[in-house]
Motif scaffolding. Structure first.
Motif, PDB file in Angstrom:
ATOM      1  N   ILE A  19       1.295  -1.457   0.101  1.00  0.00           N
ATOM      2  CA  ILE A  19      -0.108   0.270   0.178  1.00  0.00           C
ATOM      3  C   ILE A  19       0.848   1.139   0.091  1.00  0.00           C
ATOM      4  CG2 ILE A  19      -0.609   0.110   2.404  1.00  0.00           C
ATOM      5  CD1 ILE A  19      -3.194   0.966   1.728  1.00  0.00           C
ATOM      6  N   ASP A  20       1.844   1.290   0.539  1.00  0.00           N
ATOM      7  CA  ASP A  20       2.560   2.792   1.009  1.00  0.00           C
ATOM      8  C   ASP A  20       3.760   2.409  -0.373  1.00  0.00           C
ATOM      9  OD1 ASP A  20       1.681   2.650   3.590  1.00  0.00           O
ATOM     10  OD2 ASP A  20       2.595   1.102   4.212  1.00  0.00           O
ATOM     11  N   ARG A  21       3.336   3.286  -1.165  1.00  0.00           N
ATOM     12  CA  ARG A  21       4.342   3.917  -2.500  1.00  0.00           C
ATOM     13  C   ARG A  21       4.342   2.956  -3.491  1.00  0.00           C
ATOM     14  NH1 ARG A  21       3.073   7.685   1.337  1.00  0.00           N
ATOM     15  NH2 ARG A  21       4.765   9.212   2.026  1.00  0.00           N
ATOM     16  N   THR A  22       3.284   2.704  -3.690  1.00  0.00           N
ATOM     17  CA  THR A  22       2.581   1.440  -4.698  1.00  0.00           C
ATOM     18  C   THR A  22       1.646   1.197  -4.649  1.00  0.00           C
ATOM     19  OG1 THR A  22       4.570  -0.506  -3.525  1.00  0.00           O
ATOM     20  CG2 THR A  22       2.939  -0.772  -5.846  1.00  0.00           C
ATOM     21  N   LEU A  23       0.779   1.166  -3.677  1.00  0.00           N
ATOM     22  CA  LEU A  23      -0.710   2.340  -4.567  1.00  0.00           C
ATOM     23  C   LEU A  23      -0.463   3.603  -4.091  1.00  0.00           C
ATOM     24  CD1 LEU A  23      -3.145  -1.089  -2.459  1.00  0.00           C
ATOM     25  CD2 LEU A  23      -2.180  -0.547  -5.367  1.00  0.00           C
ATOM     26  N   THR A  24       0.150   4.210  -2.964  1.00  0.00           N
ATOM     27  CA  THR A  24      -0.303   5.050  -2.766  1.00  0.00           C
ATOM     28  C   THR A  24       1.116   6.038  -3.053  1.00  0.00           C
ATOM     29  OG1 THR A  24       0.475   5.055  -0.331  1.00  0.00           O
ATOM     30  CG2 THR A  24      -1.784   5.194  -0.853  1.00  0.00           C
ATOM     31  N   GLY A  25       1.226   7.437  -2.920  1.00  0.00           N
ATOM     32  CA  GLY A  25       2.536   8.173  -3.525  1.00  0.00           C
ATOM     33  C   GLY A  25       2.438   8.663  -2.534  1.00  0.00           C
ATOM     34  N   LYS A  26       3.196   9.895  -2.194  1.00  0.00           N
ATOM     35  CA  LYS A  26       3.613  10.904  -1.153  1.00  0.00           C
ATOM     36  C   LYS A  26       2.553  11.677  -0.897  1.00  0.00           C
ATOM     37  CE  LYS A  26       6.938  13.948   0.830  1.00  0.00           C
ATOM     38  NZ  LYS A  26       8.235  14.568   1.104  1.00  0.00           N
ATOM     39  N   GLN A  27       1.630  11.883   0.331  1.00  0.00           N
ATOM     40  CA  GLN A  27       1.115  12.854   0.314  1.00  0.00           C
ATOM     41  C   GLN A  27       0.997  14.511  -0.424  1.00  0.00           C
ATOM     42  OE1 GLN A  27       1.887  10.345   2.913  1.00  0.00           O
ATOM     43  NE2 GLN A  27       0.384   9.685   4.653  1.00  0.00           N
ATOM     44  N   GLY A  28       0.589  14.380  -1.161  1.00  0.00           N
ATOM     45  CA  GLY A  28      -0.221  15.865  -2.068  1.00  0.00           C
ATOM     46  C   GLY A  28       0.814  15.583  -2.969  1.00  0.00           C
ATOM     47  N   ASP A  29       2.611  14.750  -3.003  1.00  0.00           N
ATOM     48  CA  ASP A  29       3.353  15.177  -4.285  1.00  0.00           C
ATOM     49  C   ASP A  29       3.013  15.244  -5.582  1.00  0.00           C
ATOM     50  OD1 ASP A  29       5.406  15.264  -5.085  1.00  0.00           O
ATOM     51  OD2 ASP A  29       6.711  13.806  -3.780  1.00  0.00           O
ATOM     52  N   THR A  30       2.281  15.610  -6.495  1.00  0.00           N
ATOM     53  CA  THR A  30       2.300  15.308  -7.602  1.00  0.00           C
ATOM     54  C   THR A  30       3.680  16.078  -8.490  1.00  0.00           C
ATOM     55  OG1 THR A  30       1.467  17.765  -7.782  1.00  0.00           O
ATOM     56  CG2 THR A  30      -0.194  15.185  -7.387  1.00  0.00           C
ATOM     57  N   GLU A  31       4.149  16.653  -7.952  1.00  0.00           N
ATOM     58  CA  GLU A  31       5.353  17.494  -8.428  1.00  0.00           C
ATOM     59  C   GLU A  31       6.444  16.963  -8.383  1.00  0.00           C
ATOM     60  OE1 GLU A  31       9.063  20.643  -7.156  1.00  0.00           O
ATOM     61  OE2 GLU A  31       7.546  21.052  -6.228  1.00  0.00           O
ATOM     62  N   HIS A  32       7.239  16.111  -7.693  1.00  0.00           N
ATOM     63  CA  HIS A  32       8.258  14.124  -8.877  1.00  0.00           C
ATOM     64  C   HIS A  32       7.666  13.340  -8.625  1.00  0.00           C
ATOM     65  CE1 HIS A  32       9.774  17.230  -4.825  1.00  0.00           C
ATOM     66  NE2 HIS A  32      11.408  16.564  -5.369  1.00  0.00           N
ATOM     67  N   CYS A  33       5.684  13.335  -8.447  1.00  0.00           N
ATOM     68  CA  CYS A  33       5.628  11.349  -9.205  1.00  0.00           C
ATOM     69  C   CYS A  33       4.493  12.584 -10.262  1.00  0.00           C
ATOM     70  CB  CYS A  33       5.237  11.269  -8.033  1.00  0.00           C
ATOM     71  SG  CYS A  33       6.765  10.529  -7.508  1.00  0.00           S
ATOM     72  N   PRO A  34       4.663  12.954 -11.138  1.00  0.00           N
ATOM     73  CA  PRO A  34       3.236  13.363 -12.612  1.00  0.00           C
ATOM     74  C   PRO A  34       2.270  12.831 -11.981  1.00  0.00           C
ATOM     75  CG  PRO A  34       5.354  14.076 -13.181  1.00  0.00           C
ATOM     76  CD  PRO A  34       5.960  12.780 -12.106  1.00  0.00           C
ATOM     77  N   GLY A  35       2.743  11.889 -12.354  1.00  0.00           N
ATOM     78  CA  GLY A  35       1.459  10.915 -12.260  1.00  0.00           C
ATOM     79  C   GLY A  35       0.302  10.729 -11.140  1.00  0.00           C
ATOM     80  N   ASN A  36       0.703  10.805 -10.070  1.00  0.00           N
ATOM     81  CA  ASN A  36      -0.106  10.639  -8.962  1.00  0.00           C
ATOM     82  C   ASN A  36      -1.621  11.132  -8.836  1.00  0.00           C
ATOM     83  OD1 ASN A  36       1.774   9.242  -7.649  1.00  0.00           O
ATOM     84  ND2 ASN A  36       2.598  10.700  -5.951  1.00  0.00           N
ATOM     85  N   VAL A  37      -2.078  10.908  -8.013  1.00  0.00           N
ATOM     86  CA  VAL A  37      -3.666  11.848  -7.755  1.00  0.00           C
ATOM     87  C   VAL A  37      -4.242  12.406  -6.599  1.00  0.00           C
ATOM     88  CG1 VAL A  37      -5.947  12.086  -9.106  1.00  0.00           C
ATOM     89  CG2 VAL A  37      -4.049  11.300 -10.246  1.00  0.00           C
ATOM     90  N   VAL A  38      -3.923  13.508  -6.096  1.00  0.00           N
ATOM     91  CA  VAL A  38      -4.382  14.120  -4.670  1.00  0.00           C
ATOM     92  C   VAL A  38      -6.327  13.813  -5.064  1.00  0.00           C
ATOM     93  CG1 VAL A  38      -4.161  15.547  -2.920  1.00  0.00           C
ATOM     94  CG2 VAL A  38      -2.546  15.654  -4.411  1.00  0.00           C
ATOM     95  N   LYS A  39      -6.491  13.201  -3.244  1.00  0.00           N
ATOM     96  CA  LYS A  39      -7.741  12.825  -3.462  1.00  0.00           C
ATOM     97  C   LYS A  39      -8.269  14.116  -2.416  1.00  0.00           C
ATOM     98  CE  LYS A  39      -9.721   9.574  -5.329  1.00  0.00           C
ATOM     99  NZ  LYS A  39     -10.711  10.498  -6.912  1.00  0.00           N
ATOM    100  N   ASP A  40      -8.871  14.583  -2.243  1.00  0.00           N
ATOM    101  CA  ASP A  40      -9.646  15.049  -0.930  1.00  0.00           C
ATOM    102  C   ASP A  40     -10.412  14.529   0.410  1.00  0.00           C
ATOM    103  OD1 ASP A  40     -10.406  17.257   0.547  1.00  0.00           O
ATOM    104  OD2 ASP A  40     -12.338  17.109  -0.578  1.00  0.00           O
ATOM    105  N   MET A  41      -9.222  13.754   0.596  1.00  0.00           N
ATOM    106  CA  MET A  41      -9.873  12.763   1.678  1.00  0.00           C
ATOM    107  C   MET A  41      -8.002  12.693   2.727  1.00  0.00           C
ATOM    108  SD  MET A  41     -10.596   9.027  -0.063  1.00  0.00           S
ATOM    109  CE  MET A  41     -11.937   8.322   0.794  1.00  0.00           C
ATOM    110  N   TYR A  42      -7.733  11.733   4.049  1.00  0.00           N
ATOM    111  CA  TYR A  42      -6.649  12.175   4.651  1.00  0.00           C
ATOM    112  C   TYR A  42      -6.131  10.295   5.185  1.00  0.00           C
ATOM    113  CZ  TYR A  42      -3.435  12.640   8.869  1.00  0.00           C
ATOM    114  OH  TYR A  42      -2.893  12.503   9.820  1.00  0.00           O
ATOM    115  N   ASP A  43      -4.964  10.553   4.463  1.00  0.00           N
ATOM    116  CA  ASP A  43      -4.126   9.105   4.831  1.00  0.00           C
ATOM    117  C   ASP A  43      -3.295  10.106   6.026  1.00  0.00           C
ATOM    118  OD1 ASP A  43      -2.310   6.728   4.201  1.00  0.00           O
ATOM    119  OD2 ASP A  43      -1.641   7.996   2.845  1.00  0.00           O
ATOM    120  N   ASP A  44      -3.158   8.714   6.835  1.00  0.00           N
ATOM    121  CA  ASP A  44      -2.786   8.335   7.780  1.00  0.00           C
ATOM    122  C   ASP A  44      -1.239   7.713   8.199  1.00  0.00           C
ATOM    123  OD1 ASP A  44      -2.878   9.224  10.537  1.00  0.00           O
ATOM    124  OD2 ASP A  44      -2.527   6.704  11.016  1.00  0.00           O
ATOM    125  N   GLY A  45      -0.340   8.099   7.234  1.00  0.00           N
ATOM    126  CA  GLY A  45       0.330   6.635   7.162  1.00  0.00           C
ATOM    127  C   GLY A  45       1.315   7.747   6.459  1.00  0.00           C
TER     128      GLY A  45
END
Length: 122
Positions: free
Chosen positions: A38-64
């Protein structure tokens, strides 16, 4: 995502065919299992689309990793069903528990990310 590829060399050695009385043979692909961390395979670093432009930020909270805006990795954003894993059973592994059992983020990952034809029938 291009790093998820089907390697036909990782198939069982037995014949999965079945011969009917009329000599016709059915062939079944062996069952497969795709397991994702789940960590950094299904999810990306919270809020980071600059370093990983394919990431998508959701309007939810991730506790990791200290918590923050839940972020799908490029793989999760494209969808497991966009890879060969759509024809496999799916699983998740983690050293922790994501955002917690029953949390909105864990539920989203389970219900919306972990999707594929075989898994959805399971």
């Amino acid at each position: 995502p291009e790093e998820i590829v089907k390697d036909k060399g990782n198939v069982g050695c037995h014949d999965n065919g079945h011969t009917h009385n009329d000599g016709q043979q059915d062939h079944q692909e062996p069952a497969c299992l795709c397991v994702f961390d789940i960590d950094r395979t299904l999810t990306g670093k919270q809020g980071d689309t600059e370093h990983c432009p394919g990431n998508v930020v959701k309007d939810m909270y991730d506790d990791g990793y200290g918590g923050g805006k839940a972020t799908l990795s490029a793989l999760a954003a494209a969808g497991i069903s966009s890879t060969f894993c759509k024809d496999c059973y799916l699983g998740i592994t983690s050293a922790g528990e994501g955002s917690g059992v029953g949390s909105p983020w864990n539920s989203y990952v389970l219900d919306d990310v972990m999707r594929g034809a075989v898994h959805d029938q399971f």
